[in-house]
Write a protein that holds these residues in place. Structure first.
Motif: not given
Length: 81
Positions: A1-11
């Motif tokens: 399983m891969n995990v990605a982090i959206a820009e909205s999460f960082y914001k």
């Protein structure tokens, strides 16, 4: 399983206090090691594919669960998340 982090999460993470950010980072680190870790509490949301995981009694991480990927989308206080 891969995990990605959206820009909205960082914001949304950047808008929390330093202490809250540290708590979120600890939870994300644990999640990256094992998304099904027994200490991670999941709550399915009404919108299909979306869930929240508890950082503490107040903070929630919103994520999307796809076939091959989890996407961390947003983090905030319970009522705002």
């Amino acid at each position: 399983m891969n995990v990605a982090i959206a820009e909205s999460f960082y914001k949304s993470l950047s808008e929390l206090t330093r202490e809250e950010q540290d708590q979120v980072r600890e939870t994300v680190f644990l999640f990256l090691q094992n998304p099904k870790h027994p200490s991670i509490k999941w709550h399915k949301l009404r919108k299909k594919g979306f869930s929240s995981i508890y950082v503490n009694l107040d903070l929630r991480i919103i994520l999307y669960e796809g076939r091959e990927v989890y996407i961390l989308v947003y983090v905030d206080h319970h009522d705002d998340a």
